[in-house]
Design a protein around this motif. Structure first.
Motif: not given
Length: 369
Positions: A121-126, A190-204
């Motif tokens: 997952a890419y964090d554009a802000g950081r 297996e799953g990873l995604s950043l919320t659009p605002d960059g505050r949270y990372l979800f892993a599945a």
């Protein structure tokens, strides 16, 4: 409420109404020679950089066809699908000492183990990348008991692959010596995604933890954990149960192969069951947290009073018109907004470096959220 009752509630007929999710088309990577350095394959996760207009695609190669790495690609999308894919760069992911990871070496004790990279997952802000390894378990040939581990992780990398730290995983995500609790090997992050605002990372997780129930196969549905991490503290702050369907006949095991956070509460989820080269079944669901129970402090989901996430079928890829080849899809990401104003979604398959599989990029379109 039993696990079966939970799943029946989460996937009731009213919840299964189709959501707008249109297949546009695909592109397949031409065959490559096995001797090619940094061979493109094993693509297990994908994420989009909207400023540079490139995709970062992680390979689960354990340093056998090149170092543990991610590729950079440009993908040309249109209203008819994927017009072209150009791989324009490759970057090794580095360990804490700044070196590329080596190959598995079982001749030394303890064995040297390469990470099994699965999601990115890419964090554009950081200007950072988050990536997972689902770890590795080495069993004793005589007893069948684990003798060595490479524990799962979620690590942080610069765009140059440099090690920038890692997230603190819940203890339940770590392999245990007796193998009665904890994750199942090859069924972890297996799953990873950043919320659009960059505050949270979800892993599945791909499969249920051992204490949460049996593996999701042709006879069992189940609940997998989706964990919410704060990207500032890099600590888990909440966790939810996602209901996974039984595997389709002949496909073996079903599981979550990637997630995509559309918001802090809404996701796209790939459920994938693959018994290659014979059978593969892939579905994409729209999932929502809604009133789901926060299970971060729940030791076991088995036969517990747990309200899971709800899900709505977006696409059964086996029944998708014009999709004439379906392979081992493991990654998805949002792409750019299309000319007609809809949001593009790109999926990628993991060919496992096998001649009977292919690397394919699939394009879908959905209304912008």
């Amino acid at each position: 409420m039993t696990t079966a009752a939970v799943l029946a509630t989460a996937t009731s007929p009213a919840a299964m109404a189709a959501v707008p999710f249109e297949y546009l088309g695909q592109w397949q990577l031409p065959p490559q020679k096995a001797s090619v350095s940094n061979r493109i394959g094993g693509l297990s996760g994908i994420t989009y950089d909207p400023v540079r207009q490139v995709y970062y695609v992680i390979s689960d190669d354990k340093s056998e066809h090149g170092p543990v790495r991610f590729h950079t690609a440009r993908i040309a999308l249109s209203g008819t699908g994927v017009d072209d894919v150009q791989f324009v760069g490759v970057q090794p992911l580095l360990d804490e000492s700044g070196k590329p990871f080596g190959r598995n070496d079982f001749t030394v004790h303890p064995p040297l183990l390469a990470p099994d990279a699965e999601a990115i997952a890419y964090d554009a802000g950081r200007q950072l990348l988050y990536w997972t390894s689902e770890g590795f378990v080495v069993d004793d040939d005589a007893s069948g008991r684990p003798v060595s581990y490479l524990q799962p992780w979620i690590r942080v990398a610069g765009l140059d692959g440099s090690y920038q730290g890692e997230f603190a995983l819940p203890p339940s995500f770590l392999f245990s010596q007796d193998q009665t609790v904890g994750p199942r090997p090859n069924g972890v992050l297996e799953g990873l995604s950043l919320t659009p605002d960059g505050r949270y990372l979800f892993a599945a997780m791909e499969q249920p933890l051992r204490q949460d129930g049996p593996a999701t196969d042709e006879n069992h549905s189940g609940l997998v954990r989706v964990t919410k991490f704060d990207t500032t503290t890099r600590a888990a702050v909440a966790e939810y149960a996602y209901p996974v369907d039984r595997a389709a006949p002949g496909t073996g095991f079903n599981g979550v192969s990637d997630i995509l956070a559309l918001s802090e509460t809404s996701f796209l989820v790939i459920e994938r069951a693959a018994n290659l080269p014979r059978q593969v079944a892939v579905s994409v669901y729209r999932a929502d947290i809604g009133p789901a129970t926060d299970v971060i402090d729940v030791a076991s989901l088995r036969d517990g009073a747990v309200t899971p996430m709800t899900k709505t079928l977006a696409a059964d890829l086996r029944a998708t018109p014009r999709l004439d080849r379906l392979d081992n899809l493991e990654g998805l990401t949002l792409g750019p907004v299309l000319a007609d104003g809809r949001q593009s979604v790109v999926l990628v398959s993991d060919d496992n470096f096998q001649p009977f599989e292919v690397t394919q990029f699939l394009a879908f379109a959905m209304p912008r959220t």
